[in-house]
Design a protein around this motif. Structure first.
Motif, PDB file in Angstrom:
ATOM      1  N   MET A  27     -12.714   7.962   0.149  1.00  0.00           N
ATOM      2  CA  MET A  27     -13.255   8.845  -0.895  1.00  0.00           C
ATOM      3  C   MET A  27     -14.498   9.058  -0.584  1.00  0.00           C
ATOM      4  N   LEU A  28     -15.643   9.907  -1.119  1.00  0.00           N
ATOM      5  CA  LEU A  28     -16.688   9.923  -1.067  1.00  0.00           C
ATOM      6  C   LEU A  28     -17.360  10.233  -2.576  1.00  0.00           C
ATOM      7  N   TYR A  29     -17.880   9.255  -2.943  1.00  0.00           N
ATOM      8  CA  TYR A  29     -18.191   9.341  -4.461  1.00  0.00           C
ATOM      9  C   TYR A  29     -19.709   9.863  -4.429  1.00  0.00           C
ATOM     10  N   ARG A  30     -20.119  11.052  -5.383  1.00  0.00           N
ATOM     11  CA  ARG A  30     -21.494  11.468  -5.573  1.00  0.00           C
ATOM     12  C   ARG A  30     -21.771  11.396  -6.757  1.00  0.00           C
ATOM     13  N   PHE A  31     -23.090  10.956  -7.169  1.00  0.00           N
ATOM     14  CA  PHE A  31     -23.695  10.868  -8.376  1.00  0.00           C
ATOM     15  C   PHE A  31     -25.172  10.710  -8.110  1.00  0.00           C
ATOM     16  N   GLU A  32     -25.846  11.842  -8.810  1.00  0.00           N
ATOM     17  CA  GLU A  32     -27.281  12.107  -8.834  1.00  0.00           C
ATOM     18  C   GLU A  32     -27.755  12.143  -7.000  1.00  0.00           C
ATOM     19  N   SER A  33     -28.490  11.496  -6.589  1.00  0.00           N
ATOM     20  CA  SER A  33     -28.757  11.615  -5.111  1.00  0.00           C
ATOM     21  C   SER A  33     -28.282  10.520  -4.346  1.00  0.00           C
ATOM     22  N   TYR A  34     -26.993   9.912  -4.953  1.00  0.00           N
ATOM     23  CA  TYR A  34     -26.342   8.883  -4.474  1.00  0.00           C
ATOM     24  C   TYR A  34     -25.134   9.206  -3.768  1.00  0.00           C
ATOM     25  N   GLU A  35     -24.560   8.870  -2.784  1.00  0.00           N
ATOM     26  CA  GLU A  35     -23.169   8.756  -2.122  1.00  0.00           C
ATOM     27  C   GLU A  35     -22.667   7.481  -1.709  1.00  0.00           C
ATOM     28  N   LEU A  36     -21.508   7.306  -1.947  1.00  0.00           N
ATOM     29  CA  LEU A  36     -20.567   6.030  -1.714  1.00  0.00           C
ATOM     30  C   LEU A  36     -19.351   6.557  -0.879  1.00  0.00           C
ATOM     31  N   ASP A  37     -19.524   6.501   0.514  1.00  0.00           N
ATOM     32  CA  ASP A  37     -18.527   6.841   1.477  1.00  0.00           C
ATOM     33  C   ASP A  37     -17.621   5.866   1.715  1.00  0.00           C
ATOM     34  N   VAL A  38     -16.626   5.759   1.086  1.00  0.00           N
ATOM     35  CA  VAL A  38     -15.478   4.586   1.280  1.00  0.00           C
ATOM     36  C   VAL A  38     -14.981   4.387   2.918  1.00  0.00           C
ATOM     37  N   GLU A  39     -14.706   5.726   3.338  1.00  0.00           N
ATOM     38  CA  GLU A  39     -14.161   5.922   4.645  1.00  0.00           C
ATOM     39  C   GLU A  39     -15.146   5.128   5.679  1.00  0.00           C
ATOM     40  N   ARG A  40     -16.389   5.294   5.605  1.00  0.00           N
ATOM     41  CA  ARG A  40     -17.313   5.190   6.479  1.00  0.00           C
ATOM     42  C   ARG A  40     -17.805   3.562   6.162  1.00  0.00           C
ATOM     43  N   HIS A  41     -17.638   3.315   4.661  1.00  0.00           N
ATOM     44  CA  HIS A  41     -18.249   2.095   4.151  1.00  0.00           C
ATOM     45  C   HIS A  41     -19.653   2.318   4.261  1.00  0.00           C
ATOM     46  N   GLU A  42     -20.236   3.332   3.667  1.00  0.00           N
ATOM     47  CA  GLU A  42     -21.535   3.598   3.796  1.00  0.00           C
ATOM     48  C   GLU A  42     -22.153   3.780   2.334  1.00  0.00           C
ATOM     49  N   PHE A  43     -23.508   3.386   1.895  1.00  0.00           N
ATOM     50  CA  PHE A  43     -23.883   4.010   0.835  1.00  0.00           C
ATOM     51  C   PHE A  43     -25.146   4.837   1.121  1.00  0.00           C
ATOM     52  N   ARG A  44     -25.336   5.920   0.377  1.00  0.00           N
ATOM     53  CA  ARG A  44     -26.620   6.677   0.855  1.00  0.00           C
ATOM     54  C   ARG A  44     -27.254   7.042  -0.458  1.00  0.00           C
ATOM     55  N   ALA A  45     -28.688   7.007  -0.380  1.00  0.00           N
ATOM     56  CA  ALA A  45     -29.451   7.094  -1.239  1.00  0.00           C
ATOM     57  C   ALA A  45     -30.419   8.591  -0.714  1.00  0.00           C
ATOM     58  N   GLY A  46     -30.410   9.716  -1.378  1.00  0.00           N
ATOM     59  CA  GLY A  46     -31.274  10.776  -0.752  1.00  0.00           C
ATOM     60  C   GLY A  46     -31.027  10.993   0.575  1.00  0.00           C
ATOM     61  N   GLY A  47     -29.827  10.802   0.816  1.00  0.00           N
ATOM     62  CA  GLY A  47     -29.394  11.061   2.195  1.00  0.00           C
ATOM     63  C   GLY A  47     -29.592   9.847   3.176  1.00  0.00           C
TER      64      GLY A  47
END
Length: 122
Positions: A27-47
């Motif tokens: 799953m990809l969770y998005r909130f504000e400018s953040y993304e938590l990508d469960v499949e890729r095990h990545e966390f992004r802030a502002g891309g």
């Protein structure tokens, strides 16, 4: 598939979290400018990717997946540490790192709220 849900905060602050299927089982969770990508095990802030320790990622994931619900320290220990006995300072250090990842801190608690002697709420 997008499943938006609201996360209620004190003082009428509201954040919106969207969950998007990125493929089985992620799953990809998005909130504000953040993304938590469960499949890729990545966390992004502002891309931009922010590298998180695995336990910090799992802690943040559990809080986000249970947005609006109070999560006890015992539940976090069961989910993140799979029942292993860890010190309070270990939990505190991982919570501090999770707050830093979402540009929060223990004073403001804009995204991760501490409920004294009860647990945490995203």
């Amino acid at each position: 598939m997008i499943c938006p849900f609201d996360v209620s905060y004190p003082a009428s602050k509201t954040a919106k979290v969207e969950a998007t299927a990125t493929g089985v089982p992620g799953m990809l969770y998005r909130f504000e400018s953040y993304e938590l990508d469960v499949e890729r095990h990545e966390f992004r802030a502002g891309g931009e990717v922010r590298v998180l320790e695995p336990q910090v990622f799992d802690l943040l994931r559990h809080l986000i997946e249970n947005s609006g619900r109070l999560i006890s320290r015992d539940e976090l220990m069961e989910v993140v540490w799979r029942g292993r006995i860890v010190s309070e300072s270990t939990v505190d250090a991982r919570m501090h790192a999770a707050r830093q990842a979402v540009d929060d801190d223990g004073r403001r608690q804009a995204r991760i709220k501490t409920v004294p002697r009860r647990g945490y709420r995203f």
